[in-house]
Write a protein that holds these residues in place. Sequence first.
Motif, short mmCIF file in Angstrom:
data_model
loop_
_atom_site.label_atom_id
_atom_site.label_comp_id
_atom_site.label_asym_id
_atom_site.label_seq_id
_atom_site.Cartn_x
_atom_site.Cartn_y
_atom_site.Cartn_z
N ARG A 2 -39.28 44.10 -9.15
CA ARG A 2 -40.19 45.09 -9.54
C ARG A 2 -41.32 44.26 -10.27
O ARG A 2 -40.98 43.30 -11.02
CB ARG A 2 -39.47 46.14 -10.59
CG ARG A 2 -39.00 47.41 -9.56
CD ARG A 2 -38.78 48.38 -10.21
NE ARG A 2 -40.01 49.13 -10.77
CZ ARG A 2 -40.33 50.25 -11.41
NH1 ARG A 2 -38.92 50.89 -11.51
NH2 ARG A 2 -41.23 50.56 -11.77
N SER A 4 -44.22 44.49 -13.08
CA SER A 4 -44.54 45.42 -14.02
C SER A 4 -46.10 46.01 -13.71
O SER A 4 -46.75 45.11 -13.08
CB SER A 4 -44.74 44.66 -15.48
OG SER A 4 -45.90 43.79 -15.50
N GLU A 5 -46.24 47.13 -14.43
CA GLU A 5 -47.69 47.74 -13.92
C GLU A 5 -48.82 46.95 -14.54
O GLU A 5 -49.91 46.86 -13.86
CB GLU A 5 -47.64 49.02 -14.46
CG GLU A 5 -47.42 50.00 -13.61
CD GLU A 5 -47.88 51.50 -14.21
OE1 GLU A 5 -48.99 51.81 -14.64
OE2 GLU A 5 -46.95 52.49 -13.99
N ASN A 6 -48.56 46.00 -15.74
CA ASN A 6 -49.78 45.37 -16.11
C ASN A 6 -50.09 44.20 -15.11
O ASN A 6 -51.20 43.89 -15.16
CB ASN A 6 -49.43 44.72 -17.39
CG ASN A 6 -49.55 45.98 -18.72
OD1 ASN A 6 -50.07 46.89 -18.48
ND2 ASN A 6 -48.75 45.52 -19.80
N GLU A 99 -39.20 39.19 -13.52
CA GLU A 99 -39.65 39.96 -14.38
C GLU A 99 -39.10 41.55 -14.02
O GLU A 99 -38.90 41.98 -13.06
CB GLU A 99 -41.10 40.27 -14.14
CG GLU A 99 -41.93 40.40 -15.28
CD GLU A 99 -43.53 40.25 -15.00
OE1 GLU A 99 -44.27 41.00 -16.02
OE2 GLU A 99 -43.76 39.62 -14.23
N PRO A 101 -38.97 45.51 -15.51
CA PRO A 101 -39.93 46.48 -16.17
C PRO A 101 -39.52 46.88 -17.56
O PRO A 101 -38.24 46.75 -17.84
CB PRO A 101 -39.66 48.01 -15.23
CG PRO A 101 -38.22 47.45 -14.81
CD PRO A 101 -38.14 46.06 -14.33
N GLN A 102 -40.41 46.75 -18.69
CA GLN A 102 -39.99 46.90 -19.94
C GLN A 102 -39.87 48.36 -20.46
O GLN A 102 -40.79 48.65 -20.80
CB GLN A 102 -41.07 46.10 -20.74
CG GLN A 102 -41.33 44.65 -20.34
CD GLN A 102 -42.37 44.43 -20.00
OE1 GLN A 102 -43.60 45.07 -20.07
NE2 GLN A 102 -42.65 43.14 -19.56
N GLU A 104 -40.22 51.13 -18.83
CA GLU A 104 -41.05 51.91 -18.12
C GLU A 104 -40.36 53.23 -17.83
O GLU A 104 -39.03 53.20 -17.33
CB GLU A 104 -41.43 51.31 -16.86
CG GLU A 104 -42.78 50.52 -17.04
CD GLU A 104 -43.09 50.11 -15.48
OE1 GLU A 104 -43.27 50.82 -14.67
OE2 GLU A 104 -43.27 48.66 -15.55
#
Length: 625
Positions: A2, A4-6, A99, A101-102, A104
């Motif tokens: 995945r 991240s959105e950023n 990476e 997701p943090q 989310e």
Amino acid sequence: MRISENKIEEIRSAANLVDVISEHIQLRKRGKNFIGLCPFHNEKTPSFTVSEEKQIFHCFGCHAGGNVFKFLMDYEKISFVESVQEVAQRCGITLDLEEEPQGEKQSEQEILYDINTEAARYFSNNLLNHPDGEVARKYFQERKVKPQTMRAFGLGYALNGWENFLSFASEKRIDLEKALALGLIGQNKDGKLYDKFSGRIIFPIFSPNGRVVAFAGRVLEKREGTAKYLNSPESSIYVKGRILYGLSHAKDEIRRLDKAILVEGYMDLISLHQSGIKNVVAVSGTALTEEQVQLISRYTKNVVLLFDADTAGIKASMRSIELLLKREIEIKIASLPPGEDPDSYVNNYGREKFEEIIKRAQNFLEYQSEYYEKQGMFEDAAKTAGAIRELVKPVALISDELKRALLIKNISKKFNLREKLLESELDKAIESAGKQITSEERIRDREAAKINNDAREQTIKKATPLLYNMEREIIKLLFEGSSEVVEFISQNIQPEEFVIEFHAKLAWVVYESFSGGGSIVASSLIEKISDADLQSYILELTFEKYEISKSWEELYPGIAREKVLQKAARDTVRKFKLEQVGYKIQANSRLIENEPNEDEKFNLIKLNRDLEFQKRIISEKFSGS
Ligand SMILES: [Zn+2]
């Protein structure tokens, strides 16, 4: 993996869509946008439009559209993650593949999709590998369905018994409350949970993007008191009338051939697909709906109806004709020999014979006249007049005058009738089609007056054209990428204030992204809209000839775009609020006229006075510069 959105946001904003697309197709500048020949459907004049400013593309022909990721996904037939990777590489952005997701938070809908995906995998595994799945494997073998086809359509089997899926769900820590809402499990009077699809073969139902939104389960052996088919209930990811079975498997081929074949059942579609005929969708279980027609029309304007040759099939064809004509779709109707359905026919006679049937499809007038002929409607003059009236009725639904004239000529030739006579019948039909609408409105008014306040409010809320247009304007403004505008609108209009449900949904997407500190540019927001129909709607809105900023620039030359947008937002919100109140006042006034009870009348008058006062407040609040 995945991303991240950023990171996705960073990659998206580093790429230039015009450059990416130019590598594959020739674009030329027209006004603010670029246009070219669409790579997703056959065309000779360009309807494929790219906005450099907004970083989105849209085809007015086949309604393909989206941002840079979507373009590469569709063009190169790659997954979302692959497309993000490719764009990252072009822009020299390194992707850390590890990476995670943090923390989310998954949206509610995502959770439902995940549960359905888990369930689909479970059912499929039962069919392909479980010892107790033999009975289902035999069923498909008898119907000549190959294992690779079972895999392609995710076909499955729910084991006999009441707790098989349940124990799988507990093992996988699936939220049972949600599985209940999705109709995967049921609950009896004592509160005991059980497998809903027990003993049924399973057809997963996919969204146009290929996500599992629901299931259809068919019984293997007829049991007393059980329906042949069991369908998932509607949920926040599944609205029955808005899904066409098989569309995600068929859409590329439908675009390529610019034609869709519409069949009735799951097995019809699967057998045709297996034999290589892939531009097929199925209505499956419901009568064709307006939303389904709209869905098809995004991919093609040519539809061949191929329903069963029984009475129900003929009735379904006749009903569907009107719906399709209203959407300006070219309709052909194909007929199979009596006793056959598409599934049996293609299995018995093969692909070539089937394709001949499709080639021989009749236009809707031929089909309908043949039908009336068989009913003996042309046997005497009085009946003939009735048949002609019926034949002219669907023609009245076509808005293209030239096309209407051609069809009328057709009928007149076929039945040796004077064109003038048909034209006057047509005029009558057009007029009554118009009248039908106004009388429907009148009935709605009367209904509104009868029911209680809350419900009345709901009925009254059913948009006026003016409200509808204002809502469109507000949604358009929300997708212009100005945070001041989004802030202003979100402070003054709650999503539920929108009368049109999908406007509320779109507003909600923007508000949520804005309040969460996310991006509010159109090319980013478009990704957060899960519904393909809504995506297409918003793209069309953004690319519409009439642009807010432009027409306002003409009104206020020399003012910066940002200021122009803010002005437009304030003005539109004010008009919208005034129209809301104004509509209530109107409806109230109608009630006052007809109210026999004096006390009640007085209350209504008082209510209207309050509403008038509200109007003044709104005018003051949103006036000034
Ligand atoms: Zn196109």
